[in-house]
Structure formats: C-alpha cells, structure tokens
Design a protein around this motif. Structure first.
Motif, short mmCIF file in Angstrom:
data_model
loop_
_atom_site.label_atom_id
_atom_site.label_comp_id
_atom_site.label_asym_id
_atom_site.label_seq_id
_atom_site.Cartn_x
_atom_site.Cartn_y
_atom_site.Cartn_z
N GLY A 25 31.59 40.01 48.13
CA GLY A 25 30.13 40.03 48.07
C GLY A 25 29.60 40.95 46.99
O GLY A 25 28.46 41.41 47.05
N ALA A 26 30.41 41.19 45.95
CA ALA A 26 30.06 42.17 44.93
C ALA A 26 28.91 41.74 44.03
O ALA A 26 28.25 42.58 43.42
CB ALA A 26 31.27 42.50 44.07
N THR A 27 28.65 40.44 43.92
CA THR A 27 27.59 39.99 43.04
C THR A 27 26.24 39.94 43.74
O THR A 27 25.23 39.62 43.12
CB THR A 27 27.91 38.60 42.46
OG1 THR A 27 28.09 37.67 43.54
CG2 THR A 27 29.18 38.64 41.62
N GLY A 28 26.21 40.25 45.04
CA GLY A 28 24.95 40.28 45.77
C GLY A 28 24.17 41.55 45.50
O GLY A 28 24.60 42.45 44.78
N THR A 46 38.37 45.92 42.27
CA THR A 46 38.69 44.50 42.18
C THR A 46 37.67 43.75 43.01
O THR A 46 37.32 44.15 44.12
CB THR A 46 40.11 44.22 42.73
OG1 THR A 46 41.06 44.97 41.97
CG2 THR A 46 40.44 42.74 42.64
N VAL A 47 37.17 42.64 42.46
CA VAL A 47 36.11 41.86 43.10
C VAL A 47 36.64 40.49 43.48
O VAL A 47 37.26 39.80 42.65
CB VAL A 47 34.91 41.73 42.14
CG1 VAL A 47 33.97 40.62 42.58
CG2 VAL A 47 34.17 43.05 42.03
N LEU A 48 36.43 40.08 44.74
CA LEU A 48 36.73 38.73 45.19
C LEU A 48 35.43 37.94 45.13
O LEU A 48 34.44 38.30 45.77
CB LEU A 48 37.27 38.73 46.62
CG LEU A 48 37.50 37.35 47.26
CD1 LEU A 48 38.62 36.60 46.54
CD2 LEU A 48 37.81 37.49 48.75
N THR A 49 35.42 36.84 44.37
CA THR A 49 34.18 36.11 44.14
C THR A 49 34.45 34.63 43.96
O THR A 49 35.54 34.23 43.51
CB THR A 49 33.45 36.66 42.88
OG1 THR A 49 32.32 35.84 42.59
CG2 THR A 49 34.38 36.68 41.67
N ARG A 50 33.48 33.80 44.30
CA ARG A 50 33.62 32.35 44.11
C ARG A 50 33.55 31.97 42.64
O ARG A 50 34.01 30.89 42.27
CB ARG A 50 32.52 31.62 44.88
CG ARG A 50 32.67 31.64 46.39
CD ARG A 50 31.48 31.01 47.06
NE ARG A 50 30.24 31.73 46.76
CZ ARG A 50 29.04 31.35 47.19
NH1 ARG A 50 28.91 30.25 47.90
NH2 ARG A 50 27.96 32.07 46.89
N GLY A 70 39.33 34.87 42.11
CA GLY A 70 38.68 33.79 42.83
C GLY A 70 39.23 33.52 44.21
O GLY A 70 38.65 32.73 44.96
N GLY A 71 40.34 34.15 44.58
CA GLY A 71 40.93 33.94 45.90
C GLY A 71 41.95 35.03 46.21
O GLY A 71 42.52 35.64 45.30
N MET A 72 42.18 35.24 47.49
CA MET A 72 43.14 36.28 47.89
C MET A 72 44.55 35.94 47.45
O MET A 72 45.38 36.83 47.27
CB MET A 72 43.10 36.48 49.41
CG MET A 72 41.79 37.05 49.95
SD MET A 72 41.31 38.63 49.20
CE MET A 72 42.66 39.70 49.70
N ASP A 73 44.82 34.64 47.21
CA ASP A 73 46.15 34.25 46.75
C ASP A 73 46.43 34.73 45.33
O ASP A 73 47.58 34.70 44.88
CB ASP A 73 46.33 32.74 46.85
CG ASP A 73 45.29 31.96 46.06
OD1 ASP A 73 44.27 32.56 45.65
OD2 ASP A 73 45.48 30.75 45.87
N GLN A 74 45.41 35.18 44.62
CA GLN A 74 45.61 35.71 43.27
C GLN A 74 46.06 37.18 43.28
O GLN A 74 46.37 37.73 42.23
CB GLN A 74 44.33 35.56 42.45
CG GLN A 74 43.95 34.11 42.19
CD GLN A 74 42.70 33.99 41.34
OE1 GLN A 74 42.35 34.88 40.57
NE2 GLN A 74 41.99 32.87 41.49
#
Length: 319
Positions: A25-28, A46-50, A70-74
């Motif tokens: 939710g870092a871009t909110g 580190t930012v998790l974002t769509r 873009g995903g936790m798998d990264q």
C-alpha cells in the motif's frame, strides 16, 4: 529553535539501527508519507505494488532508493526483511457494497495479507515485526446518542465493516505462528491533504457546513503525521497487540464541522439530512451517519505523545 532543528525533531525515528522494510500500500496516501519518513530515517525500503513501473517512477523521482516488486514470488526466501508494514487495501468509500465489491475489498486486504504471511512462512530470515492496517470500523457502529468510549478491548459487531476488519486482523495474526510480533493498527479518519479530508471539507468551504444527519454521531480522527509517528513508535517498542490510531480528542460530527468552519473562516449551521445518503450508499452510509467514540488507550499507555491531540491545530496545519 531554528526551522531546520524543528524539522529534524519532527522526523520520526524507526529504530537505532538500519533495517529492511517491506511496505504494502506504499503508493496510497499514508503509504507515500511512510516511505518518505523511512528514507529520511535511513531505512531500506522494498515496496509490494500492483504497478511496479508506476511506483518506481513515483519513488525514484521523489525519493530514490526504493525497490518495487509486483508479487511476493519476486522475493526469494533468502531475502532479509526485518519489518513488514501492511497498508494495502482498496478504497472503502465509493460504490455500494454489492457482493462483488465486498469480495474485492476482502481480496485487497485479507487475501493480500495472507500472501504476505505465506511468504513469511517460507522465509529463511523471519521478520521480527509486522504492523498491519485495520480500522476503527472493527467496532461496528454506535447509534447516535451512544457516548460509550471504545478502547482496544471493545468487541466487533456482526456488520460487514466489522467483519472485514476482523478477518484482516486474523490474517495478519497468522504470522505469530512463525515467531513474528504482530501489531494491528485500527485507523480512524486520517487527516491530511490527500485522503478523505478534502472531500469532507468541501461543503464547509462552500459555506454549507453544518450537522450531517443530526450531527450527534462520534467522529474519531488522527493527523497523518501522528499516524507515521505512531508507526515509528511501534517499531521502536516492538510490542504487539491492537492499537487504536485515533487522537485523544473525539468529537461529534457537528462539533467537528463547527471547528473546521472556524479554522476555514466559513459559516456553520447548514443542516444536511441523512436519508439521501442512506438511499445512495445503503449500509455504507453508516460510516458517515453513525460513528465510533474511540480512545487510543494502548498507544498512550506505551508512552506515545501526539503532536496533534486536538482538532483545531491539526486542521490549521493542513489549511
């Protein structure tokens, strides 16, 4: 005290050592403020974002030193993350809470939190702390005229907003099984130049401020600077549990509007009936026509000092 010293003293400190933070939710509205504060404090983010490309552009241009995925798998299991701050969630206010929209709200909160916890389960280095978003909607609604003060021990209610917050917190609490300390942050109305406040103040700026739907419903609020400082406080204390992120001063909606009108030098007294809002929004109208009188008992007990404990100075800082 000179201006540079004042600015420095107002910068939140998240700990004595440099740590690696994962932010959702870092871009909110709140997330952007948090990332800025973490970088000013010298932390690794580190930012998790769509939308990693958009987030990279946003933070690289304004802040720098932010990795966007873009995903936790990264993130490989060997990746070291010391603290997770989970703020992701689709906007609550908006279209009616149809079955499809309720499902989308759950996915953006509960399902995403579950994915983060699943990654923690596989991580070789477990985060020490997870701060996870929630809301005072956890307590359901208080009918107008109910002046009960709600602390963190107050129970949820069998209504959608309460269920959503409870499920969100339960998803985060699963991380405790992996040795992670979890703190759930129940946000009230967050005041800032973004978020809900500009729309909330619009009728007042137009000279139409006054009691909404009777005006006796309680409105619990918090300045965005105190939100960020509160997160930094929890990162330093490293204590889990539930925390109401609201200012010590709760006001009724009528009192809130009266203070706002005075700060903005606008008239007050134009009443607005609640029934058109109920007709348009259905159950969602409870967020505006009912309320919660919430006290930040746990934050105060752990020694947190609010920069804006009262509404008038809070609004003045944002005017």
């Amino acid at each position: 005290m000179n201006n540079s010293t004042q600015e420095q003293s107002a910068t939140p400190v998240f700990g004595n050592d440099k740590r690696s933070f994962l932010i959702t939710g870092a871009t909110g509205f709140i997330g952007q403020q948090l990332v800025r504060a973490l970088l000013r404090d010298g932390q690794q983010v580190t930012v998790l974002t769509r939308d990693p490309a958009k987030a990279t552009s946003l933070f690289d241009e304004r802040l720098g030193r932010v990795e966007c995925v873009g995903g936790m798998d990264q993130l490989p299991p060997s990746r070291r993350i010391d603290v997770v701050i989970n703020l992701a969630g689709a906007r609550i206010l908006g279209w009616r809470w149809t079955a499809a929209r309720r499902a989308a709200l759950r996915r953006s909160r509960v399902a995403l939190t579950a994915r983060v916890v699943d990654w923690i389960a596989q991580a070789e280095h477990k985060p020490a702390l997870m701060l996870s978003g929630s809301a005072i909607g956890y307590y359901g609604v208080q009918p107008q005229g109910d002046d009960t003060v709600l602390t963190e021990s107050a129970p949820p209610q069998p209504v959608f907003m309460s269920d959503l917050c409870r499920e969100w917190e339960e998803a985060a609490q699963r991380a405790t099984a992996h040795g992670v300390t979890v703190a759930c942050m129940r946000f009230g109305l967050v005041l800032g130049r973004q978020g809900a406040l500009p729309m909330l103040l619009l009728p007042i700026r137009l000279g139409l401020g006054g009691p909404l739907g009777g005006g006796r419903q309680w409105q619990s609020w918090i300045h965005v600077d105190d939100v960020i400082a509160g997160m930094a406080h929890l990162c330093r204390t490293k204590e889990g549990g539930s925390y109401n992120f609201t200012a010590p001063e709760s006001l009724t909606q009528a009192q809130f509007s009266r203070v706002a009108a005075k700060v903005l030098h606008r008239p007050y007294g134009f009443p607005t009936p609640g029934w058109p809002m109920r007709l348009a929004l259905g159950e969602q109208a409870d967020l505006l026509l009912e309320g919660q009188r919430v006290e930040p008992q746990h934050l105060l007990k752990t020694g947190f000092t609010f920069r804006y404990p009262q509404l008038a100075p809070a609004l003045t800082s944002l005017a």
